[in-house]
Design a protein around this motif. Structure first.
Motif, mmCIF file in Angstrom:
data_model
loop_
_atom_site.group_PDB
_atom_site.id
_atom_site.type_symbol
_atom_site.label_atom_id
_atom_site.label_comp_id
_atom_site.label_asym_id
_atom_site.label_seq_id
_atom_site.Cartn_x
_atom_site.Cartn_y
_atom_site.Cartn_z
ATOM 1 N N SER A 101 72.476 31.275 -25.817
ATOM 2 C CA SER A 101 72.633 31.221 -24.360
ATOM 3 C C SER A 101 72.245 32.545 -23.717
ATOM 4 C CB SER A 101 74.082 30.863 -24.001
ATOM 5 O OG SER A 101 74.401 29.553 -24.428
ATOM 6 N N ARG A 422 70.513 25.281 -15.780
ATOM 7 C CA ARG A 422 69.572 24.210 -16.149
ATOM 8 C C ARG A 422 69.657 23.059 -15.138
ATOM 9 N NH1 ARG A 422 68.198 23.059 -21.724
ATOM 10 N NH2 ARG A 422 67.746 25.033 -22.773
ATOM 11 N N ARG A 433 64.367 28.876 -24.469
ATOM 12 C CA ARG A 433 65.276 27.788 -24.115
ATOM 13 C C ARG A 433 66.196 27.485 -25.291
ATOM 14 N NH1 ARG A 433 63.433 24.863 -19.529
ATOM 15 N NH2 ARG A 433 64.782 23.123 -20.099
ATOM 16 N N PRO A 435 67.994 25.392 -27.876
ATOM 17 C CA PRO A 435 67.676 24.070 -28.422
ATOM 18 C C PRO A 435 68.746 23.032 -28.090
ATOM 19 C CG PRO A 435 67.438 25.790 -30.093
ATOM 20 C CD PRO A 435 68.132 26.412 -28.927
ATOM 21 N N LEU A 436 68.362 21.788 -28.114
ATOM 22 C CA LEU A 436 69.262 20.638 -27.926
ATOM 23 C C LEU A 436 69.991 20.654 -26.586
ATOM 24 C CD1 LEU A 436 70.786 20.270 -31.504
ATOM 25 C CD2 LEU A 436 68.804 19.106 -30.527
ATOM 26 N N GLY A 437 69.297 21.114 -25.560
ATOM 27 C CA GLY A 437 69.847 21.021 -24.205
ATOM 28 C C GLY A 437 71.237 21.604 -24.083
ATOM 29 N N VAL A 439 73.961 20.806 -25.692
ATOM 30 C CA VAL A 439 74.825 20.667 -26.872
ATOM 31 C C VAL A 439 75.233 22.022 -27.430
ATOM 32 C CG1 VAL A 439 75.003 19.773 -29.218
ATOM 33 C CG2 VAL A 439 73.844 18.429 -27.460
ATOM 34 N N PHE A 440 74.277 22.899 -27.682
ATOM 35 C CA PHE A 440 74.595 24.205 -28.256
ATOM 36 C C PHE A 440 75.432 25.068 -27.311
ATOM 37 C CE2 PHE A 440 71.274 24.781 -31.874
ATOM 38 C CZ PHE A 440 71.836 23.704 -32.532
#
Length: 496
Positions: A101, A422, A433, A435-437, A439-440
Protein backbone atom coordinates in the motif's frame (compact mmCIF):
# COMPACT_ATOMS: atom_id res chain seq x y z
CA UNK A 1 3.80 13.59 -15.90
CA UNK A 2 4.77 15.61 -12.87
CA UNK A 3 7.86 17.73 -13.35
CA UNK A 4 10.58 16.17 -11.17
CA UNK A 5 12.30 19.49 -10.67
CA UNK A 6 11.31 22.25 -8.33
CA UNK A 7 7.58 22.46 -7.77
CA UNK A 8 5.75 25.58 -8.91
CA UNK A 9 4.87 28.09 -6.22
CA UNK A 10 1.45 27.74 -4.69
CA UNK A 11 -0.53 30.71 -3.50
CA UNK A 12 -1.55 30.60 0.17
CA UNK A 13 -5.15 29.65 0.72
CA UNK A 14 -7.56 32.53 0.91
CA UNK A 15 -9.10 33.20 4.28
CA UNK A 16 -12.59 32.38 3.15
CA UNK A 17 -14.72 29.62 4.44
CA UNK A 18 -14.32 30.58 8.09
CA UNK A 19 -17.99 29.93 8.59
CA UNK A 20 -17.76 26.35 7.39
CA UNK A 21 -19.21 23.91 9.92
CA UNK A 22 -16.93 22.05 12.31
CA UNK A 23 -17.73 18.67 10.79
CA UNK A 24 -16.86 19.86 7.29
CA UNK A 25 -13.59 21.35 8.48
CA UNK A 26 -12.57 18.14 10.23
CA UNK A 27 -13.35 16.07 7.13
CA UNK A 28 -11.82 18.49 4.61
CA UNK A 29 -9.45 16.65 2.27
CA UNK A 30 -6.37 18.16 0.71
CA UNK A 31 -6.35 17.68 -3.09
CA UNK A 32 -3.66 15.32 -4.34
CA UNK A 33 -2.67 17.88 -6.95
CA UNK A 34 -2.03 20.48 -4.26
CA UNK A 35 -0.01 18.03 -2.16
CA UNK A 36 2.23 17.22 -5.11
CA UNK A 37 2.61 20.82 -6.32
CA UNK A 38 3.82 21.94 -2.87
CA UNK A 39 6.60 19.35 -2.90
CA UNK A 40 9.86 20.65 -1.47
CA UNK A 41 8.54 24.08 -0.47
CA UNK A 42 9.23 25.30 3.04
CA UNK A 43 9.48 28.52 4.98
CA UNK A 44 12.39 30.52 3.53
CA UNK A 45 13.77 27.79 1.28
CA UNK A 46 13.17 24.49 -0.49
CA UNK A 47 14.27 20.90 0.00
CA UNK A 48 16.65 19.62 -2.67
CA UNK A 49 15.98 16.67 -4.97
CA UNK A 50 19.25 14.75 -4.68
CA UNK A 51 18.42 11.13 -3.71
CA UNK A 52 18.69 8.21 -6.15
CA UNK A 53 16.74 4.95 -6.01
CA UNK A 54 19.70 3.16 -4.41
CA UNK A 55 20.05 5.85 -1.74
CA UNK A 56 16.30 5.63 -1.02
CA UNK A 57 16.64 1.86 -0.61
CA UNK A 58 19.56 2.34 1.77
CA UNK A 59 17.53 4.86 3.78
CA UNK A 60 14.77 2.28 4.11
CA UNK A 61 17.18 -0.53 5.05
CA UNK A 62 19.09 1.80 7.34
CA UNK A 63 15.93 2.68 9.25
CA UNK A 64 14.84 -0.96 9.49
CA UNK A 65 17.75 -3.35 9.72
CA UNK A 66 19.14 -3.44 13.22
CA UNK A 67 16.18 -2.62 15.45
CA UNK A 68 14.78 -6.16 15.69
CA UNK A 69 18.01 -8.10 15.48
CA UNK A 70 20.55 -6.02 17.37
CA UNK A 71 18.19 -4.60 20.00
CA UNK A 72 14.71 -6.13 20.37
CA UNK A 73 15.60 -9.81 19.86
CA UNK A 74 16.38 -10.07 23.57
CA UNK A 75 12.87 -8.78 24.32
CA UNK A 76 11.06 -11.04 21.84
CA UNK A 77 12.68 -14.48 22.33
CA UNK A 78 11.55 -14.84 25.98
CA UNK A 79 7.97 -14.29 24.79
CA UNK A 80 7.94 -16.79 21.91
CA UNK A 81 10.85 -19.16 22.49
CA UNK A 82 12.39 -20.74 19.37
CA UNK A 83 9.15 -19.89 17.54
CA UNK A 84 10.40 -16.30 17.39
CA UNK A 85 11.21 -17.08 13.75
CA UNK A 86 7.45 -17.43 13.17
CA UNK A 87 6.95 -14.14 14.99
CA UNK A 88 9.31 -12.48 12.52
CA UNK A 89 7.35 -13.98 9.62
CA UNK A 90 4.01 -12.77 11.07
CA UNK A 91 5.41 -9.28 11.58
CA UNK A 92 6.95 -9.44 8.11
CA UNK A 93 3.63 -10.41 6.47
CA UNK A 94 1.94 -7.51 8.22
CA UNK A 95 4.67 -5.24 6.94
CA UNK A 96 4.45 -6.72 3.42
CA UNK A 97 0.77 -5.96 2.93
CA UNK A 98 1.28 -2.46 4.29
CA UNK A 99 4.43 -2.01 2.19
CA UNK A 100 2.43 -2.75 -0.96
CA UNK A 101 0.00 0.00 0.00
CA UNK A 102 2.85 2.38 0.81
CA UNK A 103 4.46 1.63 -2.56
CA UNK A 104 1.28 2.53 -4.45
CA UNK A 105 0.67 5.73 -2.53
CA UNK A 106 4.33 6.80 -2.55
CA UNK A 107 4.37 6.57 -6.33
CA UNK A 108 1.06 8.42 -6.60
CA UNK A 109 1.58 11.09 -3.92
CA UNK A 110 5.40 11.52 -3.65
CA UNK A 111 5.59 13.91 -0.71
CA UNK A 112 7.40 14.14 2.64
CA UNK A 113 4.40 13.52 4.86
CA UNK A 114 4.21 9.77 4.26
CA UNK A 115 1.00 8.23 5.64
CA UNK A 116 -0.01 11.58 7.16
CA UNK A 117 -0.27 13.11 3.67
CA UNK A 118 -1.98 10.01 2.26
CA UNK A 119 -4.64 10.24 4.98
CA UNK A 120 -5.06 13.99 4.34
CA UNK A 121 -5.83 13.30 0.68
CA UNK A 122 -8.31 10.49 1.36
CA UNK A 123 -9.85 10.68 4.85
CA UNK A 124 -9.74 14.30 5.89
CA UNK A 125 -7.88 16.57 8.24
CA UNK A 126 -8.78 15.05 11.60
CA UNK A 127 -7.78 11.54 10.53
CA UNK A 128 -4.62 12.98 8.96
CA UNK A 129 -3.76 14.68 12.22
CA UNK A 130 -4.28 11.46 14.17
CA UNK A 131 -2.09 9.63 11.68
CA UNK A 132 0.59 12.31 11.87
CA UNK A 133 0.49 12.20 15.65
CA UNK A 134 1.00 8.42 15.47
CA UNK A 135 3.99 9.01 13.20
CA UNK A 136 5.48 11.33 15.81
CA UNK A 137 5.14 8.42 18.24
CA UNK A 138 6.48 5.93 15.68
CA UNK A 139 9.54 7.84 14.56
CA UNK A 140 10.39 9.93 17.59
CA UNK A 141 10.02 7.20 20.19
CA UNK A 142 11.73 4.56 18.02
CA UNK A 143 14.78 6.82 17.72
CA UNK A 144 14.92 6.85 21.51
CA UNK A 145 14.37 3.07 21.75
CA UNK A 146 17.13 2.22 19.32
CA UNK A 147 19.49 4.71 20.95
CA UNK A 148 19.04 2.84 24.25
CA UNK A 149 20.20 -0.39 22.59
CA UNK A 150 23.16 1.42 21.03
CA UNK A 151 24.54 2.06 24.50
CA UNK A 152 24.49 -1.67 25.29
CA UNK A 153 26.65 -2.49 22.29
CA UNK A 154 28.93 0.47 22.94
CA UNK A 155 29.70 -1.00 26.35
CA UNK A 156 30.42 -4.38 24.73
CA UNK A 157 32.84 -2.66 22.37
CA UNK A 158 34.55 -0.66 25.11
CA UNK A 159 34.90 -3.75 27.29
CA UNK A 160 36.46 -5.77 24.47
CA UNK A 161 38.88 -3.06 23.29
CA UNK A 162 39.75 -0.86 26.26
CA UNK A 163 38.77 -3.10 29.17
CA UNK A 164 36.23 -0.79 30.78
CA UNK A 165 32.56 0.08 30.44
CA UNK A 166 30.48 3.15 31.10
CA UNK A 167 29.03 2.86 34.63
CA UNK A 168 25.37 1.87 34.91
CA UNK A 169 24.59 5.22 36.44
CA UNK A 170 25.52 6.88 33.13
CA UNK A 171 24.53 4.15 30.67
CA UNK A 172 21.05 3.13 31.84
CA UNK A 173 17.83 5.10 32.38
CA UNK A 174 15.97 5.36 35.68
CA UNK A 175 14.16 2.08 36.32
CA UNK A 176 16.97 0.05 34.73
CA UNK A 177 19.52 0.74 37.45
CA UNK A 178 20.83 4.03 36.15
CA UNK A 179 20.39 7.76 36.43
CA UNK A 180 21.01 9.00 32.90
CA UNK A 181 21.72 7.13 29.63
CA UNK A 182 24.54 9.23 28.24
CA UNK A 183 25.41 7.00 25.22
CA UNK A 184 21.82 7.17 23.98
CA UNK A 185 21.92 10.95 24.05
CA UNK A 186 25.30 11.02 22.29
CA UNK A 187 24.23 8.87 19.32
CA UNK A 188 21.15 11.02 18.72
CA UNK A 189 23.23 14.19 18.76
CA UNK A 190 25.73 12.63 16.32
CA UNK A 191 22.86 11.77 13.95
CA UNK A 192 21.66 15.36 14.26
CA UNK A 193 25.05 16.67 13.11
CA UNK A 194 24.92 14.46 9.98
CA UNK A 195 21.37 15.56 9.14
CA UNK A 196 22.23 19.22 9.47
CA UNK A 197 24.83 18.74 6.74
CA UNK A 198 22.22 17.92 4.08
CA UNK A 199 20.14 15.01 2.78
CA UNK A 200 22.66 13.85 0.18
CA UNK A 201 25.55 13.87 2.64
CA UNK A 202 23.48 12.00 5.23
CA UNK A 203 22.47 9.43 2.60
CA UNK A 204 26.10 8.77 1.70
CA UNK A 205 27.06 8.21 5.33
CA UNK A 206 24.05 5.94 5.77
CA UNK A 207 24.99 3.80 2.74
CA UNK A 208 28.41 3.11 4.26
CA UNK A 209 26.88 2.20 7.63
CA UNK A 210 24.27 -0.09 6.05
CA UNK A 211 26.99 -2.00 4.19
CA UNK A 212 28.87 -2.49 7.45
CA UNK A 213 25.85 -3.84 9.32
CA UNK A 214 24.85 -6.28 6.58
CA UNK A 215 28.41 -7.59 6.67
CA UNK A 216 28.29 -7.88 10.47
CA UNK A 217 25.04 -9.89 10.38
CA UNK A 218 26.34 -12.26 7.71
CA UNK A 219 29.48 -12.79 9.79
CA UNK A 220 27.29 -13.62 12.79
CA UNK A 221 25.38 -16.21 10.76
CA UNK A 222 28.58 -17.93 9.68
CA UNK A 223 30.05 -18.12 13.19
CA UNK A 224 26.71 -18.72 14.94
CA UNK A 225 26.02 -21.72 12.72
CA UNK A 226 29.15 -23.40 14.12
CA UNK A 227 27.50 -23.46 17.54
CA UNK A 228 24.08 -24.47 16.23
CA UNK A 229 22.35 -27.10 18.42
CA UNK A 230 19.19 -28.69 17.08
CA UNK A 231 18.13 -29.47 20.67
CA UNK A 232 17.47 -25.77 21.21
CA UNK A 233 14.45 -26.21 18.91
CA UNK A 234 13.05 -29.24 20.77
CA UNK A 235 10.47 -27.19 22.68
CA UNK A 236 9.61 -25.03 19.69
CA UNK A 237 6.59 -23.11 21.02
CA UNK A 238 6.88 -23.21 24.85
CA UNK A 239 4.47 -20.34 25.44
CA UNK A 240 1.95 -21.26 22.75
CA UNK A 241 0.55 -19.16 19.95
CA UNK A 242 -0.20 -16.36 22.40
CA UNK A 243 3.53 -15.98 23.00
CA UNK A 244 4.23 -16.01 19.26
CA UNK A 245 1.62 -13.30 18.71
CA UNK A 246 2.94 -11.16 21.56
CA UNK A 247 6.47 -11.41 20.20
CA UNK A 248 5.23 -10.65 16.68
CA UNK A 249 3.56 -7.47 17.90
CA UNK A 250 6.78 -6.39 19.60
CA UNK A 251 8.88 -7.31 16.56
CA UNK A 252 6.72 -5.26 14.25
CA UNK A 253 8.82 -2.44 15.70
CA UNK A 254 11.62 -4.01 13.63
CA UNK A 255 9.86 -3.27 10.33
CA UNK A 256 8.95 0.36 10.72
CA UNK A 257 11.89 1.52 8.65
CA UNK A 258 10.60 0.68 5.20
CA UNK A 259 8.24 3.64 5.27
CA UNK A 260 11.16 6.00 5.94
CA UNK A 261 11.79 6.04 2.20
CA UNK A 262 8.32 7.50 1.67
CA UNK A 263 9.25 10.52 3.83
CA UNK A 264 11.95 11.35 1.26
CA UNK A 265 9.39 11.95 -1.49
CA UNK A 266 10.31 15.61 -1.86
CA UNK A 267 14.06 14.96 -1.96
CA UNK A 268 14.08 12.05 -4.43
CA UNK A 269 15.24 12.67 -8.00
CA UNK A 270 12.48 10.54 -9.53
CA UNK A 271 10.05 9.80 -6.68
CA UNK A 272 7.18 8.30 -8.68
CA UNK A 273 9.44 5.65 -10.16
CA UNK A 274 11.99 5.11 -7.38
CA UNK A 275 9.94 5.21 -4.16
CA UNK A 276 7.86 2.05 -4.83
CA UNK A 277 10.98 0.14 -5.91
CA UNK A 278 12.97 1.24 -2.86
CA UNK A 279 10.20 0.29 -0.43
CA UNK A 280 9.68 -3.22 -1.81
CA UNK A 281 13.37 -4.04 -2.32
CA UNK A 282 14.30 -2.95 1.19
CA UNK A 283 11.55 -5.03 2.80
CA UNK A 284 12.63 -8.18 0.94
CA UNK A 285 16.27 -7.77 1.97
CA UNK A 286 15.46 -6.98 5.60
CA UNK A 287 12.95 -9.81 6.10
CA UNK A 288 15.35 -12.41 4.69
CA UNK A 289 18.15 -11.26 7.01
CA UNK A 290 15.88 -11.11 10.06
CA UNK A 291 14.61 -14.66 9.69
CA UNK A 292 18.09 -16.03 8.96
CA UNK A 293 19.77 -14.32 11.90
CA UNK A 294 16.94 -15.19 14.34
CA UNK A 295 17.05 -18.86 13.31
CA UNK A 296 20.82 -19.05 13.83
CA UNK A 297 20.68 -17.13 17.13
CA UNK A 298 18.09 -19.43 18.71
CA UNK A 299 19.97 -22.47 17.42
CA UNK A 300 23.17 -21.25 19.06
CA UNK A 301 21.68 -20.31 22.46
CA UNK A 302 18.86 -21.75 24.55
CA UNK A 303 15.89 -19.41 24.32
CA UNK A 304 15.81 -18.89 28.10
CA UNK A 305 19.26 -17.34 27.91
CA UNK A 306 17.96 -14.31 26.01
CA UNK A 307 16.14 -12.86 29.03
CA UNK A 308 17.33 -9.34 29.78
CA UNK A 309 19.93 -9.32 27.00
CA UNK A 310 20.00 -6.24 24.79
CA UNK A 311 23.31 -7.22 23.17
CA UNK A 312 22.42 -10.86 22.55
CA UNK A 313 24.27 -11.38 19.27
CA UNK A 314 27.62 -10.25 20.63
CA UNK A 315 27.17 -12.60 23.60
CA UNK A 316 26.42 -15.53 21.31
CA UNK A 317 29.57 -14.83 19.29
CA UNK A 318 31.61 -14.96 22.50
CA UNK A 319 29.94 -18.20 23.65
CA UNK A 320 30.42 -20.00 20.34
CA UNK A 321 34.06 -19.07 19.74
CA UNK A 322 35.24 -18.83 23.34
CA UNK A 323 37.03 -15.65 22.33
CA UNK A 324 36.10 -12.09 23.12
CA UNK A 325 37.45 -10.85 19.77
CA UNK A 326 34.48 -11.99 17.67
CA UNK A 327 31.94 -10.57 20.09
CA UNK A 328 33.85 -7.31 20.11
CA UNK A 329 33.92 -7.26 16.32
CA UNK A 330 30.17 -7.77 16.13
CA UNK A 331 29.65 -5.11 18.79
CA UNK A 332 31.62 -2.68 16.60
CA UNK A 333 29.37 -3.54 13.65
CA UNK A 334 26.29 -3.09 15.83
CA UNK A 335 27.45 0.31 17.05
CA UNK A 336 27.66 1.45 13.42
CA UNK A 337 24.45 -0.38 12.43
CA UNK A 338 22.28 1.06 15.14
CA UNK A 339 23.68 4.52 14.55
CA UNK A 340 22.36 4.30 10.98
CA UNK A 341 18.90 3.42 12.31
CA UNK A 342 18.95 6.48 14.53
CA UNK A 343 20.09 8.63 11.59
CA UNK A 344 17.45 7.51 9.10
CA UNK A 345 14.49 7.32 11.49
CA UNK A 346 15.34 10.76 12.84
CA UNK A 347 15.36 11.94 9.23
CA UNK A 348 11.86 10.53 8.73
CA UNK A 349 10.55 12.25 11.84
CA UNK A 350 11.78 15.66 10.76
CA UNK A 351 10.21 15.31 7.29
CA UNK A 352 6.80 14.32 8.65
CA UNK A 353 6.79 17.34 10.96
CA UNK A 354 7.94 19.46 8.01
CA UNK A 355 4.82 18.44 6.05
CA UNK A 356 2.50 18.95 9.02
CA UNK A 357 3.99 22.37 9.66
CA UNK A 358 3.56 23.41 6.04
CA UNK A 359 -0.14 22.56 6.39
CA UNK A 360 -0.35 24.73 9.51
CA UNK A 361 -1.13 21.89 11.93
CA UNK A 362 2.07 22.37 13.95
CA UNK A 363 4.11 25.59 14.42
CA UNK A 364 5.78 27.11 11.34
CA UNK A 365 9.24 26.69 12.83
CA UNK A 366 9.21 23.02 11.75
CA UNK A 367 8.85 24.04 8.06
CA UNK A 368 11.74 26.52 8.00
CA UNK A 369 14.39 25.41 5.50
CA UNK A 370 17.98 26.58 5.43
CA UNK A 371 18.78 28.08 1.99
CA UNK A 372 22.40 26.96 2.45
CA UNK A 373 21.87 23.24 3.13
CA UNK A 374 18.29 22.69 1.95
CA UNK A 375 17.38 21.07 5.29
CA UNK A 376 14.86 22.00 8.04
CA UNK A 377 17.58 22.92 10.53
CA UNK A 378 15.51 24.16 13.48
CA UNK A 379 13.15 21.21 13.08
CA UNK A 380 16.11 18.81 13.17
CA UNK A 381 17.59 20.37 16.30
CA UNK A 382 14.28 20.39 18.22
CA UNK A 383 13.42 16.79 17.31
CA UNK A 384 16.94 15.55 18.09
CA UNK A 385 17.00 17.14 21.53
CA UNK A 386 13.55 15.74 22.33
CA UNK A 387 14.49 12.21 21.22
CA UNK A 388 17.85 12.35 22.97
CA UNK A 389 16.31 13.32 26.30
CA UNK A 390 13.63 10.63 25.88
CA UNK A 391 16.29 7.98 25.15
CA UNK A 392 18.28 8.94 28.21
CA UNK A 393 15.34 8.60 30.59
CA UNK A 394 13.03 5.69 29.54
CA UNK A 395 13.73 1.89 29.42
CA UNK A 396 13.87 0.08 26.06
CA UNK A 397 10.91 -2.32 26.39
CA UNK A 398 8.39 0.42 27.10
CA UNK A 399 9.68 2.46 24.16
CA UNK A 400 9.54 -0.44 21.68
CA UNK A 401 5.94 -1.39 22.46
CA UNK A 402 4.78 2.24 22.34
CA UNK A 403 6.40 2.58 18.94
CA UNK A 404 4.77 -0.61 17.64
CA UNK A 405 1.22 0.47 18.44
CA UNK A 406 1.68 3.88 16.83
CA UNK A 407 3.17 2.27 13.73
CA UNK A 408 0.42 -0.33 13.42
CA UNK A 409 -2.26 2.34 13.66
CA UNK A 410 -0.62 4.47 10.96
CA UNK A 411 -0.07 1.46 8.69
CA UNK A 412 -3.70 0.44 9.07
CA UNK A 413 -4.78 3.88 7.86
CA UNK A 414 -2.47 3.63 4.83
CA UNK A 415 -4.18 0.39 3.77
CA UNK A 416 -7.57 2.09 4.02
CA UNK A 417 -6.25 5.10 2.09
CA UNK A 418 -5.34 2.92 -0.91
CA UNK A 419 -8.89 1.57 -1.15
CA UNK A 420 -10.44 5.04 -0.81
CA UNK A 421 -8.15 6.64 -3.41
CA UNK A 422 -8.79 3.78 -5.87
CA UNK A 423 -12.52 4.43 -5.46
CA UNK A 424 -12.51 8.24 -5.50
CA UNK A 425 -9.71 8.84 -8.03
CA UNK A 426 -9.53 5.79 -10.33
CA UNK A 427 -8.19 7.90 -13.21
CA UNK A 428 -4.95 8.88 -11.47
CA UNK A 429 -1.63 7.73 -12.87
CA UNK A 430 -0.18 5.03 -10.59
CA UNK A 431 3.41 3.91 -11.13
CA UNK A 432 2.75 0.90 -8.88
CA UNK A 433 -0.52 -0.86 -8.06
CA UNK A 434 -1.23 -3.22 -5.15
CA UNK A 435 -2.09 -6.65 -6.60
CA UNK A 436 -5.60 -8.10 -6.25
CA UNK A 437 -7.36 -4.77 -5.91
CA UNK A 438 -8.70 -4.18 -2.39
CA UNK A 439 -7.89 -7.68 -1.09
CA UNK A 440 -4.28 -7.06 -0.05
CA UNK A 441 -4.95 -3.64 1.54
CA UNK A 442 -7.81 -5.15 3.54
CA UNK A 443 -5.55 -8.02 4.64
CA UNK A 444 -2.93 -5.44 5.62
CA UNK A 445 -5.48 -3.62 7.76
CA UNK A 446 -6.61 -6.87 9.43
CA UNK A 447 -3.02 -7.87 10.22
CA UNK A 448 -2.36 -4.46 11.76
CA UNK A 449 -5.41 -4.72 14.02
CA UNK A 450 -4.45 -8.30 14.98
CA UNK A 451 -0.95 -7.23 16.00
CA UNK A 452 -2.26 -4.23 17.92
CA UNK A 453 -4.35 -6.49 20.12
CA UNK A 454 -1.25 -8.57 20.82
CA UNK A 455 0.23 -5.66 22.78
CA UNK A 456 -0.18 -5.31 26.53
CA UNK A 457 -2.72 -3.26 28.45
CA UNK A 458 -0.10 -0.77 29.63
CA UNK A 459 0.84 -0.04 26.00
CA UNK A 460 -2.82 0.62 25.17
CA UNK A 461 -3.12 2.99 28.12
CA UNK A 462 -0.02 4.89 26.97
CA UNK A 463 -1.41 5.00 23.43
CA UNK A 464 -4.76 6.32 24.70
CA UNK A 465 -3.05 9.06 26.68
CA UNK A 466 -0.91 9.95 23.65
CA UNK A 467 -4.00 10.22 21.44
CA UNK A 468 -5.79 12.36 24.02
CA UNK A 469 -2.84 14.75 24.22
CA UNK A 470 -2.74 14.90 20.42
CA UNK A 471 -6.43 15.76 20.14
CA UNK A 472 -6.04 18.50 22.74
CA UNK A 473 -3.18 19.96 20.70
CA UNK A 474 -5.16 19.71 17.46
CA UNK A 475 -8.30 21.42 18.79
CA UNK A 476 -6.22 23.95 20.70
CA UNK A 477 -3.81 24.82 17.90
CA UNK A 478 -4.03 22.81 14.68
CA UNK A 479 -7.64 23.45 13.71
CA UNK A 480 -7.21 27.22 14.13
CA UNK A 481 -4.00 27.40 12.08
CA UNK A 482 -4.82 24.81 9.42
CA UNK A 483 -4.50 26.22 5.92
CA UNK A 484 -7.47 24.19 4.71
CA UNK A 485 -9.65 25.03 7.71
CA UNK A 486 -9.09 28.74 7.05
CA UNK A 487 -10.33 28.39 3.54
CA UNK A 488 -10.12 25.96 0.63
CA UNK A 489 -7.09 26.75 -1.52
CA UNK A 490 -7.42 27.19 -5.22
CA UNK A 491 -6.92 23.85 -6.95
CA UNK A 492 -3.56 23.55 -8.64
CA UNK A 493 -3.83 21.52 -11.84
CA UNK A 494 -0.95 19.09 -11.99
CA UNK A 495 -0.94 15.78 -13.80
CA UNK A 496 -0.56 13.42 -10.87
Amino acid sequence: MLDQGAAPPVAPPPASGVGVGLGSRLMRRKPVELLVSEGGQGEGGSLRRSLSMWQLTMISIGATLGTGIFVVLGEAVPKAGPAVTISFVIAGLTALFSALSYAELAGTIPVSGSSYSYAYATMGELVAWICGWCLVLEYGVSVAAVAVGWGEYLNELLDGTLGFTIPDALSAPPGDGGIFNLPALIVVLLAMVFLLGGARESARANTIMVSVKIGALLLFCVIGFIGFKSGNYADFMPLGMAGVSAAGATLFFSYIGFDAASTAGEEAKNPQRDLPRAIMLSLIIVTALYVLVAAVAVGARDWKGFEGSEAALAGIMKDVTGQAFWGTLLAAGAVIAIASVVLTVLYGQTRVLFAMSRDGLVPKVFAKVSPKTGTPRVNTIIVSLFCGILASAIPLGQLADATSIGTLFAFGLVNIAVVILRWTRPEMNRTFRVPLGPVFPILGFVFCVYNMFGLGAVTWVVFGIWMAVGLVFYFGYGIRHSRLAKGAPEKTHVDA
